[in-house]
Enzyme design. Structure first.
Site, short mmCIF file in Angstrom:
data_model
loop_
_atom_site.label_atom_id
_atom_site.label_comp_id
_atom_site.label_asym_id
_atom_site.label_seq_id
_atom_site.Cartn_x
_atom_site.Cartn_y
_atom_site.Cartn_z
N ARG A 11 -0.81 12.54 0.06
CA ARG A 11 -1.93 13.45 -0.15
C ARG A 11 -1.60 14.84 0.40
O ARG A 11 -0.73 14.99 1.26
CB ARG A 11 -3.18 12.91 0.53
CG ARG A 11 -2.98 12.66 2.02
CD ARG A 11 -4.10 11.84 2.62
NE ARG A 11 -3.87 11.58 4.04
CZ ARG A 11 -3.18 10.56 4.51
NH1 ARG A 11 -2.66 9.66 3.68
NH2 ARG A 11 -3.00 10.38 5.81
N HIS A 23 0.86 -1.18 0.00
CA HIS A 23 0.00 0.00 0.00
C HIS A 23 0.89 1.23 0.00
O HIS A 23 1.93 1.27 0.67
CB HIS A 23 -0.90 0.01 1.23
CG HIS A 23 -1.33 1.40 1.65
ND1 HIS A 23 -0.68 2.10 2.66
CD2 HIS A 23 -2.32 2.21 1.21
CE1 HIS A 23 -1.26 3.28 2.81
NE2 HIS A 23 -2.25 3.37 1.94
#
Length: 280
Positions: free
Chosen positions: A122, A118
């Protein structure tokens, strides 16, 4: 959604560039395995709770020979948080306006000796501005060499910016990527950071280096393991492990909750779920 300012556009452009670099590398791995698999891209638009256009994104998914299922999504959204959710978001307790742009990636691998992974970075704007993200390795059959290489790459990225980043962000990942009801971690960790405020240029450069470190180390691990032989029992172990991964993402993952609460694309939000999983 309002016109993006320079910082918002800079972050958005990088996340989309990183998406292109990662997808090209993953497709190259499929070619090396004799597969013609490629990413299928689907654009989506979001309507804000105000009724105005609220941005959108692009969902990218590839199902191949090496990557049983990998999703690489980018999104840029904005508007106003609904109801009480804004009070749970950094800087939005009094003013529910928000902007968010980022990249999110989850790869589930065919060979159980190749770890799932993963990665997400952001940039968010409320009354505050901050970067967040990280990466963690999720092997069904852990191999110490792979764990060491993954952590080593992330540590180098952290150390280039602050001597305390790696220790702090590694612990944050250990605490975050944990399944309380199982009393186990979902993998062998990595780094996780949030609310990285202050100098935009410095924090943006760090976030870029996290993405570059991932792009460097994970394909090397995949190529190292993707042709190893495996047994039916090891596939069964992979599928059982995937069940726990799914439990974490559906019950505890902040990104899943944020996407659902802000009216994101359901298929993009749930792309993290594995294609096959089992529960005994």
């Amino acid at each position: 959604m309002n016109t993006l300012d320079n910082e918002q556009m800079t972050a958005r452009t990088w996340f989309e560039e990183l998406r292109d670099l990662i997808c090209a590398e993953f497709e190259a791995i499929e070619r090396e395995a004799g597969s013609s698999a490629a990413f299928d891209y689907t654009a989506w638009d979001r309507q804000d709770s105000s009724g105005e256009h609220g941005g959108g994104g692009v969902r990218g998914v590839m199902k191949g020979q090496v990557f049983e299922k990998v999703g690489v999504n980018v999104s840029t959204v904005g508007g106003r948080f609904e109801n009480e959710f804004g009070k749970t978001i950094h800087g939005a307790s009094e003013d529910p306006s928000f902007f968010a742009t980022g990249i999110s990636l989850v790869a589930h691998m065919s060979n159980p000796h190749v770890p799932a992974v993963h990665m997400n970075t952001r940039f968010l704007v409320t009354t505050k501005r901050w970067f967040g993200g990280g990466a963690d390795l999720n092997p069904p059959l852990p191999i110490e060499e792979d764990t060491a290489d993954f952590h080593g790459a992330l540590k180098a990225a952290c150390d280039a910016h602050h001597p305390e980043h790696y220790g702090r962000f590694k612990k944050w990942a250990d605490d975050y990527f944990y399944i309380p009801h199982r009393k186990v971690h979902r993998g062998v960790g990595g780094i996780f950071y949030d609310h990285l405020e202050g100098d935009f240029a410095d924090n943006f450069a760090f976030t870029q280096d996290v993405g570059r470190a991932f792009l460097d180390v994970f394909p090397r691990i995949v190529r190292r393991r993707m042709n190893l032989p495996y047994t039916d029992a090891e596939i069964a172990q992979r599928n059982a492990w995937r069940g726990r991964y799914a439990e974490f993402n559906l019950v505890y993952d902040r990104g899943t909750l944020f996407g659902l609460k802000t009216g994101g694309n359901i298929d993009a939000i749930l792309m993290s779920l594995p294609p096959v999983a089992t529960w005994a």
